[in-house]
Motif scaffolding. Structure first.
Motif, PDB file in Angstrom:
ATOM      1  N   MET A   1       0.850  -1.193   0.000  1.00  0.00           N
ATOM      2  CA  MET A   1       0.000   0.000   0.000  1.00  0.00           C
ATOM      3  C   MET A   1       0.884   1.241   0.000  1.00  0.00           C
ATOM      4  N   LYS A   2       0.631   2.157  -0.961  1.00  0.00           N
ATOM      5  CA  LYS A   2       1.443   3.365  -1.083  1.00  0.00           C
ATOM      6  C   LYS A   2       0.571   4.610  -0.976  1.00  0.00           C
ATOM      7  N   SER A   3       1.185   5.672  -0.478  1.00  0.00           N
ATOM      8  CA  SER A   3       0.485   6.950  -0.381  1.00  0.00           C
ATOM      9  C   SER A   3       0.521   7.634  -1.739  1.00  0.00           C
ATOM     10  N   SER A   4      -0.301   8.683  -1.886  1.00  0.00           N
ATOM     11  CA  SER A   4      -0.303   9.434  -3.142  1.00  0.00           C
ATOM     12  C   SER A   4       1.043  10.102  -3.375  1.00  0.00           C
ATOM     13  N   GLN A   5       1.714  10.470  -2.297  1.00  0.00           N
ATOM     14  CA  GLN A   5       3.031  11.097  -2.424  1.00  0.00           C
ATOM     15  C   GLN A   5       4.053  10.107  -2.991  1.00  0.00           C
ATOM     16  N   GLN A   6       4.021   8.882  -2.516  1.00  0.00           N
ATOM     17  CA  GLN A   6       4.929   7.858  -3.026  1.00  0.00           C
ATOM     18  C   GLN A   6       4.633   7.528  -4.487  1.00  0.00           C
ATOM     19  N   LEU A   7       3.354   7.434  -4.820  1.00  0.00           N
ATOM     20  CA  LEU A   7       2.968   7.151  -6.209  1.00  0.00           C
ATOM     21  C   LEU A   7       3.402   8.282  -7.129  1.00  0.00           C
ATOM     22  N   GLY A   8       3.259   9.519  -6.652  1.00  0.00           N
ATOM     23  CA  GLY A   8       3.676  10.664  -7.452  1.00  0.00           C
ATOM     24  C   GLY A   8       5.173  10.675  -7.711  1.00  0.00           C
ATOM     25  N   ALA A   9       5.945  10.318  -6.680  1.00  0.00           N
ATOM     26  CA  ALA A   9       7.405  10.275  -6.838  1.00  0.00           C
ATOM     27  C   ALA A   9       7.803   9.225  -7.865  1.00  0.00           C
ATOM     28  N   GLU A  10       7.134   8.093  -7.841  1.00  0.00           N
ATOM     29  CA  GLU A  10       7.426   7.041  -8.819  1.00  0.00           C
ATOM     30  C   GLU A  10       6.999   7.461 -10.224  1.00  0.00           C
ATOM     31  N   ALA A  11       5.871   8.159 -10.322  1.00  0.00           N
ATOM     32  CA  ALA A  11       5.368   8.577 -11.634  1.00  0.00           C
ATOM     33  C   ALA A  11       6.301   9.596 -12.291  1.00  0.00           C
ATOM     34  N   ARG A  12       6.960  10.413 -11.493  1.00  0.00           N
ATOM     35  CA  ARG A  12       7.874  11.422 -12.048  1.00  0.00           C
ATOM     36  C   ARG A  12       9.213  10.828 -12.484  1.00  0.00           C
ATOM     37  N   ASP A  13       9.455   9.596 -12.051  1.00  0.00           N
ATOM     38  CA  ASP A  13      10.760   8.983 -12.305  1.00  0.00           C
ATOM     39  C   ASP A  13      10.781   8.299 -13.679  1.00  0.00           C
ATOM     40  N   PHE A  14      10.987   9.071 -14.721  1.00  0.00           N
ATOM     41  CA  PHE A  14      11.128   8.514 -16.067  1.00  0.00           C
ATOM     42  C   PHE A  14      12.034   9.428 -16.889  1.00  0.00           C
ATOM     43  N   GLN A  15      12.625   8.849 -17.907  1.00  0.00           N
ATOM     44  CA  GLN A  15      13.555   9.597 -18.744  1.00  0.00           C
ATOM     45  C   GLN A  15      12.799  10.371 -19.819  1.00  0.00           C
ATOM     46  N   PHE A  16      13.151  11.630 -19.936  1.00  0.00           N
ATOM     47  CA  PHE A  16      12.563  12.465 -20.985  1.00  0.00           C
ATOM     48  C   PHE A  16      13.662  12.815 -21.982  1.00  0.00           C
ATOM     49  N   ASN A  17      13.407  12.488 -23.249  1.00  0.00           N
ATOM     50  CA  ASN A  17      14.391  12.730 -24.304  1.00  0.00           C
ATOM     51  C   ASN A  17      13.870  13.817 -25.240  1.00  0.00           C
ATOM     52  N   PRO A  18      14.445  15.012 -25.203  1.00  0.00           N
ATOM     53  CA  PRO A  18      13.961  16.107 -26.055  1.00  0.00           C
ATOM     54  C   PRO A  18      14.190  15.873 -27.536  1.00  0.00           C
ATOM     55  N   ASN A  19      14.963  14.858 -27.883  1.00  0.00           N
ATOM     56  CA  ASN A  19      15.207  14.560 -29.293  1.00  0.00           C
ATOM     57  C   ASN A  19      14.076  13.742 -29.919  1.00  0.00           C
ATOM     58  N   ILE A  20      13.217  13.179 -29.077  1.00  0.00           N
ATOM     59  CA  ILE A  20      12.060  12.454 -29.601  1.00  0.00           C
ATOM     60  C   ILE A  20      11.028  13.475 -30.070  1.00  0.00           C
ATOM     61  N   PRO A  21      10.474  13.314 -31.263  1.00  0.00           N
ATOM     62  CA  PRO A  21       9.517  14.297 -31.798  1.00  0.00           C
ATOM     63  C   PRO A  21       8.303  14.488 -30.892  1.00  0.00           C
ATOM     64  N   LEU A  22       7.773  15.688 -30.933  1.00  0.00           N
ATOM     65  CA  LEU A  22       6.616  16.039 -30.117  1.00  0.00           C
ATOM     66  C   LEU A  22       5.427  15.127 -30.406  1.00  0.00           C
ATOM     67  N   LYS A  23       5.238  14.772 -31.673  1.00  0.00           N
ATOM     68  CA  LYS A  23       4.076  13.957 -32.038  1.00  0.00           C
ATOM     69  C   LYS A  23       4.103  12.590 -31.344  1.00  0.00           C
ATOM     70  N   LEU A  24       5.314  12.037 -31.128  1.00  0.00           N
ATOM     71  CA  LEU A  24       5.403  10.754 -30.435  1.00  0.00           C
ATOM     72  C   LEU A  24       5.061  10.893 -28.957  1.00  0.00           C
ATOM     73  N   TYR A  25       5.456  12.019 -28.375  1.00  0.00           N
ATOM     74  CA  TYR A  25       5.101  12.250 -26.975  1.00  0.00           C
ATOM     75  C   TYR A  25       3.601  12.472 -26.813  1.00  0.00           C
ATOM     76  N   LEU A  26       2.978  13.070 -27.816  1.00  0.00           N
ATOM     77  CA  LEU A  26       1.523  13.238 -27.752  1.00  0.00           C
ATOM     78  C   LEU A  26       0.816  11.886 -27.818  1.00  0.00           C
TER      79      LEU A  26
END
Length: 204
Positions: A1-26
Motif C-alpha cells: 500500500m502506497k500513499s499518493s506522495q509515493q505514487l507521485g514520486a514514482e510517476a515522475r521517475d522517467f527519462q525524458f528525451n527532447p530529441n524524440i519528436p513532439l508527435k510521439l510524446y503526444l
C-alpha cells in the motif's frame, strides 16, 4: 500500500528525451490516459493515479522544455502538433487534475487506515509493567525461600534462578559456617546444602 506522495514520486521517475519528436510524446499522452482509464475501471485506483500523475507531469513539466514547443517552426506538421499540445494543456489537463484530486483523497484515506492498522498490530515493546515485575519478583522470592527452608521437591530448570537478596544471605551464612570450622578444628566440616547452588548438580 502506497500513499499518493509515493505514487507521485514514482510517476515522475522517467527519462525524458527532447530529441524524440513532439508527435510521439503526444501519442504517449494518449497511451497514459488509456492506461489510467483502464486501471480506474478495473478498480486499481493506485495504478490509475500513477498513470494520471505521469501524464500531467509529462504535459506540464517535461514537454514545455521540448525544442518543438519552445521554438517556432516553419514546418506545418510540427505547428499542427504544437496546437494540439496547447489545446491539451488548456482543456484536458485541468479535467484530469480534478479526477486526480478525488482519487488522491481515497488513496490517502486507505493508506492512513492501513498505516494505523499496521501500527496496532505491532507487538508492544519488551518493557514489562513495573508493577507486574515487582509482583513476579515477590512470588519468585517466596518460592525460593520456601525451597531453602527444607522442601525436598527438586527445582525445575526454569525455576532455578535465586533472587539476589536470598543468594547474598546464603553466602554470608556459608562464610560464617566456614569461619566457625576454622576456629574449632575438632568439629566435622559442614556440608553445604545443594540449595545454596540450585543451578549445580549435587556433588556430595
Amino acid at each position: 500500500m502506497k500513499s499518493s506522495q509515493q505514487l507521485g514520486a514514482e510517476a515522475r521517475d522517467f527519462q525524458f528525451n527532447p530529441n524524440i519528436p513532439l508527435k510521439l510524446y503526444l501519442k504517449t499522452c494518449v497511451t497514459l490516459l488509456n492506461n489510467a482509464s483502464d486501471s480506474f475501471q478495473g478498480g486499481d485506483k493506485s495504478l490509475a493515479y500513477f498513470y494520471y500523475f505521469r501524464y500531467v507531469d509529462l504535459c506540464t513539466n517535461k514537454l514545455p522544455t521540448h525544442p518543438q514547443v519552445r521554438i517556432m517552426s516553419n514546418d506545418s506538421e510540427v505547428n499542427l502538433y504544437l496546437q494540439e499540445y496547447k489545446q491539451l494543456l488548456r482543456l484536458e489537463v485541468p479535467h484530469i487534475l480534478k479526477i486526480m484530486e478525488g482519487i488522491k483523497r481515497e488513496i490517502d484515506a486507505l493508506y492512513e487506515r492501513h498505516r494505523v492498522s499496521l501500527a496496532n498490530n505491532i507487538a508492544s515493546p519488551l518493557h514489562p509493567n513495573p508493577a507486574k515485575v515487582s509482583r513476579m519478583d515477590a512470588l519468585l522470592n517466596d518460592y525460593y525461600v520456601k525451597k531453602s527452608e527444607g522442601s525436598s521437591e527438586p527445582l525445575r530448570s526454569n525455576q532455578s534462578r535465586v533472587p539476589e537478596s536470598t543468594f547474598n544471605e546464603k553466602m554470608i551464612l556459608m562464610k560464617e559456617n566456614l569461619m566457625c570450622d576454622k576456629q574449632i578444628p575438632s568439629q566435622k566440616p559442614t556440608k553445604v546444602s545443594a540449595a545454596f547452588y540450585p543451578d549445580l548438580p549435587t556433588l556430595f
